[in-house]
Design an enzyme around this catalytic site. Structure first.
Site, short mmCIF file in Angstrom:
data_model
loop_
_atom_site.label_atom_id
_atom_site.label_comp_id
_atom_site.label_asym_id
_atom_site.label_seq_id
_atom_site.Cartn_x
_atom_site.Cartn_y
_atom_site.Cartn_z
CE LYS A 22 72.86 0.93 79.12
NZ LYS A 22 73.31 1.25 80.48
CG ASN A 23 74.02 4.87 79.50
OD1 ASN A 23 73.34 4.00 80.04
ND2 ASN A 23 75.29 4.68 79.17
CB CYS A 117 78.02 -3.40 84.04
SG CYS A 117 76.94 -3.73 82.65
NE ARG A 122 79.44 1.28 87.52
CZ ARG A 122 78.52 1.08 86.59
NH1 ARG A 122 78.06 -0.13 86.35
NH2 ARG A 122 78.03 2.10 85.90
CG ASP A 306 79.69 3.01 78.10
OD1 ASP A 306 80.30 2.56 79.09
OD2 ASP A 306 78.74 3.79 78.20
NE ARG A 398 71.66 -4.00 82.99
CZ ARG A 398 72.84 -3.47 83.27
NH1 ARG A 398 73.88 -4.25 83.45
NH2 ARG A 398 72.98 -2.18 83.39
C1 EPZ Z 1 77.56 6.06 83.33
O1 EPZ Z 1 77.84 5.31 84.49
C2 EPZ Z 1 76.99 5.10 82.32
N1 EPZ Z 1 75.80 4.49 82.87
C3 EPZ Z 1 78.02 4.04 81.99
O2 EPZ Z 1 77.48 3.22 80.96
C4 EPZ Z 1 79.28 4.71 81.46
O3 EPZ Z 1 80.27 3.73 81.29
C5 EPZ Z 1 79.77 5.74 82.47
O4 EPZ Z 1 78.72 6.68 82.80
C6 EPZ Z 1 80.97 6.54 81.96
O5 EPZ Z 1 80.65 7.14 80.75
C7 EPZ Z 1 74.65 5.12 82.80
O6 EPZ Z 1 74.55 6.25 82.31
C8 EPZ Z 1 73.47 4.41 83.28
P1 EPZ Z 1 80.41 7.65 86.33
P2 EPZ Z 1 78.14 6.01 85.87
O7 EPZ Z 1 79.72 8.04 87.59
O8 EPZ Z 1 77.28 7.21 86.01
C9 EPZ Z 1 83.83 7.09 89.64
C10 EPZ Z 1 77.06 1.19 79.86
O9 EPZ Z 1 77.71 0.21 79.44
N2 EPZ Z 1 82.83 7.55 90.62
O10 EPZ Z 1 80.68 8.68 85.32
O11 EPZ Z 1 78.08 4.97 86.91
C11 EPZ Z 1 83.49 5.71 89.10
O12 EPZ Z 1 83.90 4.70 89.98
C12 EPZ Z 1 77.40 1.83 81.17
O13 EPZ Z 1 76.10 1.67 79.26
C13 EPZ Z 1 83.22 7.78 91.93
O14 EPZ Z 1 84.38 7.59 92.30
O15 EPZ Z 1 79.64 6.45 85.65
C14 EPZ Z 1 84.17 5.68 87.79
O16 EPZ Z 1 85.52 5.35 87.97
C15 EPZ Z 1 78.25 1.09 82.07
N3 EPZ Z 1 82.27 8.19 92.81
C16 EPZ Z 1 84.08 7.14 87.33
O17 EPZ Z 1 83.78 7.91 88.49
C17 EPZ Z 1 80.97 8.41 92.46
O18 EPZ Z 1 80.17 8.80 93.32
C18 EPZ Z 1 83.02 7.42 86.27
O19 EPZ Z 1 81.77 6.94 86.72
C19 EPZ Z 1 80.60 8.20 91.12
C20 EPZ Z 1 81.55 7.77 90.21
#
Ligand code: EPZ
Length: 417
Positions: A22-23, A117, A122, A306, A398
């Site tokens: 998915k991701n 989610c 986020r 995850d 999803r």
């Molecule tokens: C991706 O989310 C995945 N989603 C998530 O999978 C996964 O949990 C996550 O990466 C971490 O591996 C998709 O790929 C669609 P991040 P993403 O940006 O990109 C902070 C699932 O269950 N952050 O790496 O949203 C954020 O708050 C899902 O399949 C900022 O502060 O994750 C978090 O604490 C859920 N500012 C951390 O970084 C930003 O601009 C990591 O988030 C962006 C992120």
């Protein structure tokens, strides 16, 4: 409203093919916008989030059709819009990766904040800051982001945290930008490598994915391409936790074990026998489950956030105490309240959850609070005494392709009602 009814206590036996990731597929579908031509994406899982991406592509004026059960054909030649309605943005987090792609293709983009989610705050500040550093002018009005960048220009971008989404958005914006972009402290997840492979198949010049520096040399034009999405490491991890929880022996096909090292190690510590052979994993659990000491979630190659909830479901009925530290998201313990209804013993204090294994879990009426939290409840229910009724399937659908069919074929007693 549909629900799963699951009667626990049946060991799992047989083979299952793991779905496409998915991701990976979501940013790849967004990347098709950059090609301005026909693309075919194979091993594309049948998920609500994929449907949401297809709807966004069609809204933009692109063609997007499921060609077969596992392939989606997209033609972005006719793209005629650069905005995404709020209702579509709210359907999933990955709607935001269309930003870099649309901005690069059209020179402007209008969209609101993404949904997805609820895992605590986020933000998308890193996505926006990267695009601004590349020359985008981004303002906000009435909840919408209005972005303009007649010409994106490559530069060095240091991410303060290795955000997966921000790395992807920057790669998409940079692929056709003027000059070279270097993303430093980039996310190293396998899905970033898959996006690199697809961008290069379209004629891009991207290197370094999988390391913490990704280099994107902008090219004038990209063209359509075919691509096969990598296996879903979290779906594979979930099936490993399912057999750990229910007991039995299953063969997982279409797995890249090297992307699952930390999960395999934790499941082995819990008492599973796991044998790898190329792209298959044979997983067996015939002994009592043991607690696994400490599980700390970290960006890849650390233990994946995850997989935290499904692994927690296993430790709920393992002998001993397991301590979880959730270090990626602030609010990723919403499944805990539901596991308590099934008789688990869990204490949460900030980002730490202490799980004291109980001899058995009991079936209950529970609700999926998010995608992986929902999967965790399925994993718990497979081992619970009696029947569990699990609602909130819109979260599970999803990210998991026909989870009930996969588990039924392995011998689980699970039905969608
Ligand atoms: C991706 O989310 C995945 N989603 C998530 O999978 C996964 O949990 C996550 O990466 C971490 O591996 C998709 O790929 C669609 P991040 P993403 O940006 O990109 C902070 C699932 O269950 N952050 O790496 O949203 C954020 O708050 C899902 O399949 C900022 O502060 O994750 C978090 O604490 C859920 N500012 C951390 O970084 C930003 O601009 C990591 O988030 C962006 C992120």
């Amino acid at each position: 409203m549909s629900a799963f009814t699951i009667t626990g206590g049946r060991p799992l036996r047989g083979a299952a093919r793991v779905q496409g990731a998915k991701n990976s597929v979501l940013p790849i579908l967004a990347a098709t916008v950059l090609s301005g031509g026909p693309c075919v994406i194979h091993n594309c899982p049948d998920l609500l989030d994929v449907d949401s991406s297809v709807r966004i592509l069609r809204y933009l004026g692109c063609g997007a059709e499921r060609e077969s059960s596992s392939s989606v054909a997209v033609d972005t030649a006719g793209m005629s819009r650069h905005d995404i309605p709020d209702s579509m943005m709210r359907e999933m987090r990955s709607s935001v990766v269309f930003l870099g792609a649309i901005l690069s293709r059209a020179g402007e983009a209008v969209m609101s904040y993404p949904g997805g989610c609820d895992l605590g705050p986020r933000p998308i500040d890193l996505h926006l800051s990267s695009l601004r550093q590349m020359g985008a002018d981004i303002s906000e009005a009435g909840g919408f982001l209005i972005c303009k960048a007649p010409r994106l220009t490559g530069c060095d971008i240091h991410l303060s945290t290795p955000s997966v989404g921000a790395t992807e958005n920057t790669m998409l914006a940079a692929a056709r930008a003027h000059g070279t972009t270097r993303i430093l402290n980039a996310a190293r997840e396998p899905e970033i490598k898959d996006l690199q492979t697809f961008l290069n198949a379209m004629g891009g010049r991207v290197s370094g994915a999988g390391s913490s520096t990704v280099v994107i040399e902008g090219v004038r034009q990209l063209s359509g391409a075919e691509h096969t999405v990598i296996p879903d490491r979290i779906a594979a991890a979930t099936l490993l936790t399912a057999v750990a929880s229910a007991g039995g022996e299953i063969l997982l096909e279409n797995v890249w074990p090297e992307d699952l090292e930390t999960v395999i190690a934790v499941m082995a510590e819990a008492g599973c026998g796991i044998r790898r052979d190329g792209t298959t994993l044979l997983a067996r659990r015939d002994k009592a489950l043991r607690a696994v000491g400490r599980v700390r979630t970290m960006p890849h190659p650390g233990f994946p956030t995850d997989a935290q909830a499904p692994v927690m479901a296993v430790t709920c009925h393992a002998e001993g105490t397991t301590v979880f530290s959730e270090n990626v998201f602030e609010g990723r313990y919403r499944h805990v309240g539901e596991l308590l209804r099934m008789g688990a013993d869990i204490q949460v204090e900030g980002h730490v959850a202490v799980v004291c294994g109980v001899p058995k879990l009991c079936g209950a009426q529970v609700r999926a609070t998010d995608l992986r939290g929902g999967a965790a409840l399925v994993v718990a229910a497979l081992a619970a005494e009696g029947e569990t009724e699990l609602s909130g399937l819109e979260h599970i659908d999803r990210g998991y392709e026909k989870l009930e069919d996969v588990l039924s074929a392995l011998g689980a007693d699970i039905k969608r009602v």
